[in-house]
Motif scaffolding. Structure first.
Motif, PDB file in Angstrom:
ATOM      1  N   LYS A 178      -3.048  -7.624   7.557  1.00 37.84           N
ATOM      2  CA  LYS A 178      -3.424  -7.352   6.166  1.00 37.84           C
ATOM      3  C   LYS A 178      -2.326  -6.581   5.443  1.00 37.84           C
ATOM      4  O   LYS A 178      -2.114  -6.774   4.242  1.00 37.84           O
ATOM      5  CB  LYS A 178      -4.735  -6.561   6.120  1.00 37.84           C
ATOM      6  CG  LYS A 178      -5.931  -7.298   6.697  1.00 37.84           C
ATOM      7  CD  LYS A 178      -7.188  -6.446   6.646  1.00 37.84           C
ATOM      8  CE  LYS A 178      -8.377  -7.145   7.275  1.00 37.84           C
ATOM      9  NZ  LYS A 178      -9.598  -6.297   7.262  1.00 37.84           N
TER      10      LYS A 178
ATOM     11  N   ASP B  16       0.181  -9.069   4.556  1.00 34.91           N
ATOM     12  CA  ASP B  16      -0.321  -9.867   3.436  1.00 34.91           C
ATOM     13  C   ASP B  16      -0.051  -9.186   2.097  1.00 34.91           C
ATOM     14  O   ASP B  16       0.252  -9.845   1.099  1.00 34.91           O
ATOM     15  CB  ASP B  16      -1.825 -10.129   3.588  1.00 34.91           C
ATOM     16  CG  ASP B  16      -2.147 -11.136   4.689  1.00 34.91           C
ATOM     17  OD1 ASP B  16      -1.231 -11.877   5.092  1.00 34.91           O
ATOM     18  OD2 ASP B  16      -3.309 -11.160   5.142  1.00 34.91           O
ATOM     19  N   VAL B  17      -0.190  -7.866   2.077  1.00 34.06           N
ATOM     20  CA  VAL B  17       0.091  -7.106   0.852  1.00 34.06           C
ATOM     21  C   VAL B  17       1.526  -7.347   0.409  1.00 34.06           C
ATOM     22  O   VAL B  17       1.804  -7.546  -0.789  1.00 34.06           O
ATOM     23  CB  VAL B  17      -0.145  -5.590   1.076  1.00 34.06           C
ATOM     24  CG1 VAL B  17       0.431  -4.774  -0.084  1.00 34.06           C
ATOM     25  CG2 VAL B  17      -1.625  -5.307   1.238  1.00 34.06           C
TER      26      VAL B  17
ATOM     27  N   TYR C 236      -1.397   0.520   3.238  1.00 32.00           N
ATOM     28  CA  TYR C 236      -1.472  -0.573   2.267  1.00 32.00           C
ATOM     29  C   TYR C 236      -0.778  -0.178   0.967  1.00 32.00           C
ATOM     30  O   TYR C 236      -0.040  -0.975   0.370  1.00 32.00           O
ATOM     31  CB  TYR C 236      -2.930  -0.946   1.984  1.00 32.00           C
ATOM     32  CG  TYR C 236      -3.668  -1.467   3.186  1.00 32.00           C
ATOM     33  CD1 TYR C 236      -3.488  -2.778   3.625  1.00 32.00           C
ATOM     34  CD2 TYR C 236      -4.542  -0.650   3.897  1.00 32.00           C
ATOM     35  CE1 TYR C 236      -4.163  -3.259   4.737  1.00 32.00           C
ATOM     36  CE2 TYR C 236      -5.218  -1.122   5.016  1.00 32.00           C
ATOM     37  CZ  TYR C 236      -5.023  -2.423   5.431  1.00 32.00           C
ATOM     38  OH  TYR C 236      -5.678  -2.898   6.539  1.00 32.00           O
ATOM     39  N   ASP C 237      -0.995   1.050   0.529  1.00 31.55           N
ATOM     40  CA  ASP C 237      -0.337   1.522  -0.694  1.00 31.55           C
ATOM     41  C   ASP C 237       1.167   1.646  -0.489  1.00 31.55           C
ATOM     42  O   ASP C 237       1.957   1.315  -1.375  1.00 31.55           O
ATOM     43  CB  ASP C 237      -0.916   2.884  -1.113  1.00 31.55           C
ATOM     44  CG  ASP C 237      -2.308   2.776  -1.689  1.00 31.55           C
ATOM     45  OD1 ASP C 237      -2.714   1.651  -2.056  1.00 31.55           O
ATOM     46  OD2 ASP C 237      -3.013   3.801  -1.767  1.00 31.55           O
TER      47      ASP C 237
ATOM     48  N   GLU D   3       2.734  -1.687  -0.782  1.00 27.25           N
ATOM     49  CA  GLU D   3       2.904  -2.126  -2.165  1.00 27.25           C
ATOM     50  C   GLU D   3       4.192  -1.566  -2.765  1.00 27.25           C
ATOM     51  O   GLU D   3       4.928  -2.275  -3.461  1.00 27.25           O
ATOM     52  CB  GLU D   3       1.711  -1.682  -3.011  1.00 27.25           C
ATOM     53  CG  GLU D   3       0.440  -2.458  -2.754  1.00 27.25           C
ATOM     54  CD  GLU D   3      -0.681  -2.048  -3.696  1.00 27.25           C
ATOM     55  OE1 GLU D   3      -0.392  -1.374  -4.718  1.00 27.25           O
ATOM     56  OE2 GLU D   3      -1.845  -2.388  -3.424  1.00 27.25           O
TER      57      GLU D   3
ATOM     58  N   ARG E  75       7.107  -3.376  -1.200  1.00 26.76           N
ATOM     59  CA  ARG E  75       7.195  -4.738  -1.744  1.00 26.76           C
ATOM     60  C   ARG E  75       7.832  -4.740  -3.134  1.00 26.76           C
ATOM     61  O   ARG E  75       8.783  -5.502  -3.396  1.00 26.76           O
ATOM     62  CB  ARG E  75       5.794  -5.350  -1.817  1.00 26.76           C
ATOM     63  CG  ARG E  75       5.740  -6.738  -2.473  1.00 26.76           C
ATOM     64  CD  ARG E  75       4.327  -7.046  -2.930  1.00 26.76           C
ATOM     65  NE  ARG E  75       3.896  -6.152  -4.006  1.00 26.76           N
ATOM     66  CZ  ARG E  75       2.611  -5.890  -4.285  1.00 26.76           C
ATOM     67  NH1 ARG E  75       1.645  -6.444  -3.565  1.00 26.76           N
ATOM     68  NH2 ARG E  75       2.313  -5.088  -5.281  1.00 26.76           N
TER      69      ARG E  75
END
Length: 211
Positions: free
Chosen positions: A114, A117-118, A148-149, A152, A155
């Protein structure tokens, strides 16, 4: 500020409860470190035990080296003594506030796809109009402690890096996000950091070819 760190001799202290903050900011800093009769706290009822790895927001993976009791303003408090793997910094984290400051377990291996995926998401959203605003937004994400943050941020800056040279501030944020990602992912996957770096770089190959 929930991420206030006060450096005291060889410790960086995560200060959160009001009574602890008053004790330190009020000038009673020596009481925390100077007591030589520091006791080892009972570990059984705590989320983390000595030797466990955990993640501290904005600092990344660290090892719980001890669980100790310290007396502050006449009150006894238990602390995790955590050494950050990346730079060796030692942080004292009040156990009573560990959850609220974001101390957490290493991400579960099942959650790793996951995170990748982010980083595969491509959006056409309108970017923040100024670097100052983007910087605040990225720092806020890093400080959440959520991988997850952090993904981001990595990315967005990876994609930006393909279109221009990053500024000094952008580069620092990029490096911070990369270090946090690589260290935790390599720990969770039980693999070397070079492998993780290669995996992350592969996520942006097609974007590189388009620019």
């Amino acid at each position: 500020n929930p991420f206030l760190l006060i450096v005291l001799k060889r410790y960086a202290i995560g200060v959160y409860p009001d009574n602890l903050k008053k004790a330190i900011m009020g000038g009673n800093m020596t009481e925390i470190k100077a007591r030589e009769n520091t006791e080892s706290a009972t570990e059984n009822n705590y989320q983390f035990q000595v030797g466990d790895l955990a993640v501290y927001p904005a600092h990344g993976v660290g090892e719980i080296q001890a669980i100790e009791s310290r007396v502050v303003n006449g009150e006894k408090h238990d602390f995790y003594i955590m050494k950050v793997l990346e730079n060796g910094m030692v942080i004292m984290i009040p156990i009573s506030n560990a959850d609220s400051v974001g101390l957490r377990d290493i991400i579960n291996k099942k959650e790793i796809p996951k995170v990748y995926d982010v980083m595969k998401v491509r959006t056409d959203g309108v970017p923040a109009p100024t670097w100052n605003r983007r910087y605040r937004e990225y720092m806020d994400k890093i400080k959440t402690g959520s991988l997850y943050d952090v993904a981001e941020v990595f990315r967005d800056l990876s994609l930006l890096k393909l279109t221009k040279d990053l500024s000094f501030g952008e580069r620092k944020l990029f490096d911070t996000a990369q270090v946090l990602l690589v260290r935790e992912l390599s720990t969770a996957k039980k693999t070397d950091e070079e492998t993780i770096i290669s995996e992350l770089e592969s996520l942006f190959v097609s974007d590189s070819l388009e620019n």
